[in-house]
Design a protein around this motif. Structure first.
Motif, PDB file in Angstrom:
ATOM      1  N   LEU A 138       6.283   5.707  12.757  1.00 37.92           N
ATOM      2  CA  LEU A 138       7.157   5.616  11.525  1.00 37.92           C
ATOM      3  C   LEU A 138       7.024   4.043  10.913  1.00 37.92           C
ATOM      4  CD1 LEU A 138       9.419   6.466   9.726  1.00 37.92           C
ATOM      5  CD2 LEU A 138      11.105   5.723  11.386  1.00 37.92           C
ATOM      6  N   THR A 139       7.008   3.219  11.860  1.00 36.93           N
ATOM      7  CA  THR A 139       6.886   1.501  11.551  1.00 36.93           C
ATOM      8  C   THR A 139       5.637   1.283  10.869  1.00 36.93           C
ATOM      9  OG1 THR A 139       8.245   0.940  13.526  1.00 36.93           O
ATOM     10  CG2 THR A 139       6.854  -0.662  12.194  1.00 36.93           C
ATOM     11  N   ARG A 140       4.457   2.011  11.357  1.00 36.69           N
ATOM     12  CA  ARG A 140       3.227   1.943  10.760  1.00 36.69           C
ATOM     13  C   ARG A 140       3.110   2.725   9.358  1.00 36.69           C
ATOM     14  NH1 ARG A 140       0.515   4.233  14.418  1.00 36.69           N
ATOM     15  NH2 ARG A 140       0.151   6.354  13.713  1.00 36.69           N
ATOM     16  N   THR A 141       3.768   3.888   9.031  1.00 41.44           N
ATOM     17  CA  THR A 141       3.529   4.395   7.843  1.00 41.44           C
ATOM     18  C   THR A 141       4.561   3.549   6.827  1.00 41.44           C
ATOM     19  OG1 THR A 141       3.369   6.734   8.646  1.00 41.44           O
ATOM     20  CG2 THR A 141       4.239   6.383   6.635  1.00 41.44           C
ATOM     21  N   ARG A 142       5.572   2.915   7.296  1.00 46.43           N
ATOM     22  CA  ARG A 142       6.547   2.272   6.309  1.00 46.43           C
ATOM     23  C   ARG A 142       5.852   1.194   5.918  1.00 46.43           C
ATOM     24  NH1 ARG A 142      12.398   1.163   8.892  1.00 46.43           N
ATOM     25  NH2 ARG A 142      12.769   0.582   6.696  1.00 46.43           N
ATOM     26  N   ILE A 143       5.084   0.288   6.633  1.00 45.24           N
ATOM     27  CA  ILE A 143       4.250  -0.958   6.606  1.00 45.24           C
ATOM     28  C   ILE A 143       3.271  -0.598   5.555  1.00 45.24           C
ATOM     29  CG2 ILE A 143       2.900  -2.728   7.249  1.00 45.24           C
ATOM     30  CD1 ILE A 143       4.472  -2.759   9.940  1.00 45.24           C
ATOM     31  N   GLU A 144       2.698   0.602   5.705  1.00 43.87           N
ATOM     32  CA  GLU A 144       1.422   0.786   4.741  1.00 43.87           C
ATOM     33  C   GLU A 144       1.951   1.378   3.281  1.00 43.87           C
ATOM     34  OE1 GLU A 144      -0.140   4.271   6.723  1.00 43.87           O
ATOM     35  OE2 GLU A 144      -1.356   2.961   8.175  1.00 43.87           O
ATOM     36  N   HIS A 145       3.253   1.823   3.378  1.00 44.70           N
ATOM     37  CA  HIS A 145       3.663   2.078   2.037  1.00 44.70           C
ATOM     38  C   HIS A 145       4.173   1.068   1.183  1.00 44.70           C
ATOM     39  CE1 HIS A 145       4.663   6.585   3.105  1.00 44.70           C
ATOM     40  NE2 HIS A 145       3.469   6.543   2.839  1.00 44.70           N
ATOM     41  N   LEU A 146       4.821   0.045   2.073  1.00 43.99           N
ATOM     42  CA  LEU A 146       5.390  -1.323   1.454  1.00 43.99           C
ATOM     43  C   LEU A 146       4.100  -2.133   0.867  1.00 43.99           C
ATOM     44  CD1 LEU A 146       8.210  -1.939   3.970  1.00 43.99           C
ATOM     45  CD2 LEU A 146       8.344  -1.432   1.629  1.00 43.99           C
ATOM     46  N   ALA A 147       3.043  -1.984   1.881  1.00 36.99           N
ATOM     47  CA  ALA A 147       1.922  -2.842   1.345  1.00 36.99           C
ATOM     48  C   ALA A 147       1.304  -2.444   0.135  1.00 36.99           C
ATOM     49  CB  ALA A 147       0.756  -2.888   2.428  1.00 36.99           C
ATOM     50  N   ALA A 148       1.318  -0.920  -0.182  1.00 36.52           N
ATOM     51  CA  ALA A 148       1.055  -0.451  -1.205  1.00 36.52           C
ATOM     52  C   ALA A 148       1.676  -1.026  -2.489  1.00 36.52           C
ATOM     53  CB  ALA A 148       0.860   0.962  -1.213  1.00 36.52           C
ATOM     54  N   GLU A 149       3.118  -0.925  -2.226  1.00 35.51           N
ATOM     55  CA  GLU A 149       3.872  -1.416  -3.276  1.00 35.51           C
ATOM     56  C   GLU A 149       3.917  -2.895  -3.670  1.00 35.51           C
ATOM     57  OE1 GLU A 149       8.354  -0.654  -3.394  1.00 35.51           O
ATOM     58  OE2 GLU A 149       8.100   0.790  -1.518  1.00 35.51           O
ATOM     59  N   LEU A 150       3.597  -3.620  -2.612  1.00 33.91           N
ATOM     60  CA  LEU A 150       3.070  -5.081  -2.970  1.00 33.91           C
ATOM     61  C   LEU A 150       1.817  -5.292  -3.757  1.00 33.91           C
ATOM     62  CD1 LEU A 150       4.225  -6.643   0.656  1.00 33.91           C
ATOM     63  CD2 LEU A 150       5.543  -7.092  -1.579  1.00 33.91           C
ATOM     64  N   ALA A 151       0.846  -4.522  -3.620  1.00 28.14           N
ATOM     65  CA  ALA A 151      -0.241  -4.786  -4.102  1.00 28.14           C
ATOM     66  C   ALA A 151      -0.230  -4.985  -5.655  1.00 28.14           C
ATOM     67  CB  ALA A 151      -1.169  -3.741  -3.733  1.00 28.14           C
ATOM     68  N   GLY A 152       0.240  -3.975  -6.263  1.00 31.32           N
ATOM     69  CA  GLY A 152       0.235  -4.070  -7.643  1.00 31.32           C
ATOM     70  C   GLY A 152       0.703  -5.325  -8.401  1.00 31.32           C
ATOM     71  N   VAL A 153       2.064  -5.830  -7.460  1.00 31.94           N
ATOM     72  CA  VAL A 153       2.548  -7.116  -8.184  1.00 31.94           C
ATOM     73  C   VAL A 153       2.030  -8.219  -7.545  1.00 31.94           C
ATOM     74  CG1 VAL A 153       4.733  -8.588  -7.802  1.00 31.94           C
ATOM     75  CG2 VAL A 153       5.088  -6.063  -7.963  1.00 31.94           C
ATOM     76  N   ARG A 154       1.380  -8.236  -6.372  1.00 26.81           N
ATOM     77  CA  ARG A 154       0.535  -9.233  -6.078  1.00 26.81           C
ATOM     78  C   ARG A 154      -0.843  -9.453  -6.824  1.00 26.81           C
ATOM     79  NH1 ARG A 154      -5.216  -9.468  -5.015  1.00 26.81           N
ATOM     80  NH2 ARG A 154      -5.679 -11.534  -3.803  1.00 26.81           N
ATOM     81  N   ASN A 155      -1.412  -8.399  -7.423  1.00 24.99           N
ATOM     82  CA  ASN A 155      -2.449  -8.311  -8.424  1.00 24.99           C
ATOM     83  C   ASN A 155      -2.293  -8.659  -9.654  1.00 24.99           C
ATOM     84  OD1 ASN A 155      -4.141  -7.285  -6.248  1.00 24.99           O
ATOM     85  ND2 ASN A 155      -4.051  -5.248  -6.836  1.00 24.99           N
ATOM     86  N   SER A 156      -1.204  -8.456 -10.203  1.00 25.78           N
ATOM     87  CA  SER A 156      -0.592  -9.005 -11.467  1.00 25.78           C
ATOM     88  C   SER A 156      -0.422 -10.413 -11.208  1.00 25.78           C
ATOM     89  CB  SER A 156       0.607  -8.557 -11.927  1.00 25.78           C
ATOM     90  OG  SER A 156       0.517  -7.231 -12.539  1.00 25.78           O
TER      91      SER A 156
END
Length: 215
Positions: A138-156
């Protein structure tokens, strides 16, 4: 150290300008509660130097050390962003000045997001090691999903010059902008909730705490 740096448990405590006052609103942007009495980075160094801990591979130790420091730095930047958000629009009783601190809150949240992405890249390197401490699914999956959320903002954030050159739509911010209610931050066409950032930091702090005593 995170707790001491954040100093966010008391909603009636000092804000970014140093003026002590009670909160005038319920928080939409979550505070970070103190979790540790000392720096996890310091605990990691002591673990290696005095207890013979860490990984056998020196490169993994380097990734772990950077990961822990970046997570604590992200927590600090979030804490500063939170304090600036809380103080926005508050009148200083001593000077009568109204604090316009929302832009500063966005600046520190931007640094937080960039730092989290660096921490996550280090974690990717660590997780493939057989000796990496077990992480529940569960922790691993949540971190992966949050990392994907952060990626778009970080790229911008990283490529905002190209976004500006390509033409931003009307109303799209050219820097990370925190909303008045503290619920989300946006840049160009990207948006992320502060709750997601808070959750990501909290989960990574748990991983960092485990790593700091790994043997």
């Amino acid at each position: 150290m995170v707790g001491r740096l954040c100093g966010l448990t008391d909603h009636s405590s000092w804000h970014a300008s140093g003026v002590r006052r009670k909160s005038r609103r319920s928080a939409e942007m979550k505070s970070l509660q103190p979790a540790h009495s000392q720096s996890l980075g310091g605990a990691w160094i002591l673990n290696i130097a005095l207890a013979g801990g860490g990984f056998r591979d020196s490169s993994l130790n380097s990734f772990a050390g950077v990961f822990i420091r970046k997570v604590e730095l992200a927590a600090y930047e979030y804490a500063v962003a939170y304090e600036h958000w809380r103080s926005h629009g508050i009148t200083d009783p001593g000077t009568g000045r109204v604090h316009f601190t929302l832009p500063a809150a966005g600046d520190h949240l931007e640094l937080c997001v960039l730092t989290l992405r660096r921490a996550l890249r280090c974690l990717d390197k660590l997780r493939v090691a057989k000796s990496f401490p077990a992480m529940d699914r569960l922790t691993r999956t949540r971190i992966e999903h949050l990392a994907a959320e952060l990626a778009g903002v970080r790229n911008s954030i990283e490529h905002i010059d190209a976004e500006i050159a390509g033409g931003l739509d009307e109303g799209e911010p050219n820097t990370l902008l925190l909303s008045q209610d503290g619920k989300f931050a946006s840049i160009a066409s990207q948006k992320i909730s502060t709750d997601s950032v808070h959750t990501c930091i909290s989960l990574l702090l748990q991983v960092a705490e485990t790593l700091s005593t790994h043997r």
